[in-house]
Design a protein around this motif. Sequence first.
Motif, short mmCIF file in Angstrom:
data_model
loop_
_atom_site.label_atom_id
_atom_site.label_comp_id
_atom_site.label_asym_id
_atom_site.label_seq_id
_atom_site.Cartn_x
_atom_site.Cartn_y
_atom_site.Cartn_z
N LEU A 220 0.83 -1.21 0.00
CA LEU A 220 0.00 0.00 0.00
C LEU A 220 0.87 1.25 0.00
O LEU A 220 1.86 1.34 0.72
N ALA A 221 0.46 2.23 -0.81
CA ALA A 221 1.10 3.55 -0.76
C ALA A 221 0.29 4.50 0.12
O ALA A 221 0.76 5.57 0.49
N SER A 222 -0.94 4.10 0.44
CA SER A 222 -1.80 4.87 1.35
C SER A 222 -2.77 3.91 2.00
O SER A 222 -2.92 2.76 1.57
N GLY A 223 -3.45 4.37 3.04
CA GLY A 223 -4.33 3.48 3.79
C GLY A 223 -5.70 3.33 3.16
O GLY A 223 -6.68 3.91 3.66
N HIS A 224 -5.81 2.52 2.11
CA HIS A 224 -7.09 2.38 1.42
C HIS A 224 -7.57 0.94 1.33
O HIS A 224 -8.51 0.65 0.59
N CYS A 233 -10.52 -2.40 -1.95
CA CYS A 233 -10.27 -0.97 -1.80
C CYS A 233 -11.47 -0.29 -1.13
O CYS A 233 -12.62 -0.67 -1.36
N GLU A 260 -6.03 5.51 -5.79
CA GLU A 260 -5.25 4.89 -4.71
C GLU A 260 -4.56 3.62 -5.18
O GLU A 260 -3.37 3.40 -4.87
N ARG A 263 -1.78 4.48 -7.56
CA ARG A 263 -0.62 4.99 -6.82
C ARG A 263 0.18 3.85 -6.21
O ARG A 263 1.42 3.88 -6.19
N ASP A 264 -0.50 2.82 -5.71
CA ASP A 264 0.21 1.64 -5.20
C ASP A 264 1.12 1.06 -6.27
O ASP A 264 2.29 0.75 -6.02
N ASN A 267 4.15 3.23 -7.29
CA ASN A 267 5.18 3.28 -6.25
C ASN A 267 5.87 1.93 -6.05
O ASN A 267 6.84 1.86 -5.28
#
Length: 270
Positions: A220-224, A233, A260, A263-264, A267
Amino acid sequence: MKGIKSRFAIFSACLLLLAGCQNQGSTLPIALLDFIALDYVISLDPDRSAVYFSSVRSVGMEVAYEFGAAPEDGFISTSPSLPVWEVTRRNVQNIFDDRGYTVSVSVPSGNPGDMEEIPSQGKSLWSAADLAALASTYRKKKSDFQNANFFVAFVKGRMANSNVVAITISGVFNLGAPAVFVFKDAINAFPLQYRKSAEQSTVVHELGHAFGLVNNGIPLASGHQDSSHGAHCTNIKCTMYYSIQLGNFNPQNPLVFGDECIRDVRNFRP
């Protein structure tokens, strides 16, 4: 158009079994030997997220369908012109964009001969083992470190004890690359005007799991992550949401992964 929530959940199972080997003649601890053996086996396996997003330069899929369970064909939209399987192609291509190298993506065109019709399997209920056996029987292509190949099968009936639309299976059944199974009876339960977009969104969703979304190989690149629904998601507009939102699809912009999840992937540099 306001989204209409499906009564079916998209369910994906990546069933994994990790096993090591022992060498009674070594002085190393058994646990460490197991880890070394497992690491060696994994390093030889091309069917994993770290390979898909490093050395792979082409992604393809073979599609099979049970007699009476053919995928939707033709066009989702004529203005703009959008062939059904172009949705999958564009979304998989989007997954591999902006990596500093080119990955070619090939999908069926929907024409006869691009997919394999297989005999009726005579099943109203499927187990994971049943599906794995079908893939083992009809799959023809394998992956290597430059070419990833996925098997997508459309079958009649439904998953035992579940109303899921589709499932992704790999791991304990020694299938190699994950295999995607779409339950055509579930797709046919949708209103006619949504079937083509719902079916393609389902295929893209399952391929997303096969690639490693959400937090299933791609970090994960963010908490989704919707942990209550596993590798899904929290963004209701993302195709990796746990259930199909029938009114979300826009033929003007058929890219269905949410920001989201993209973005994962962007990254992830294994």
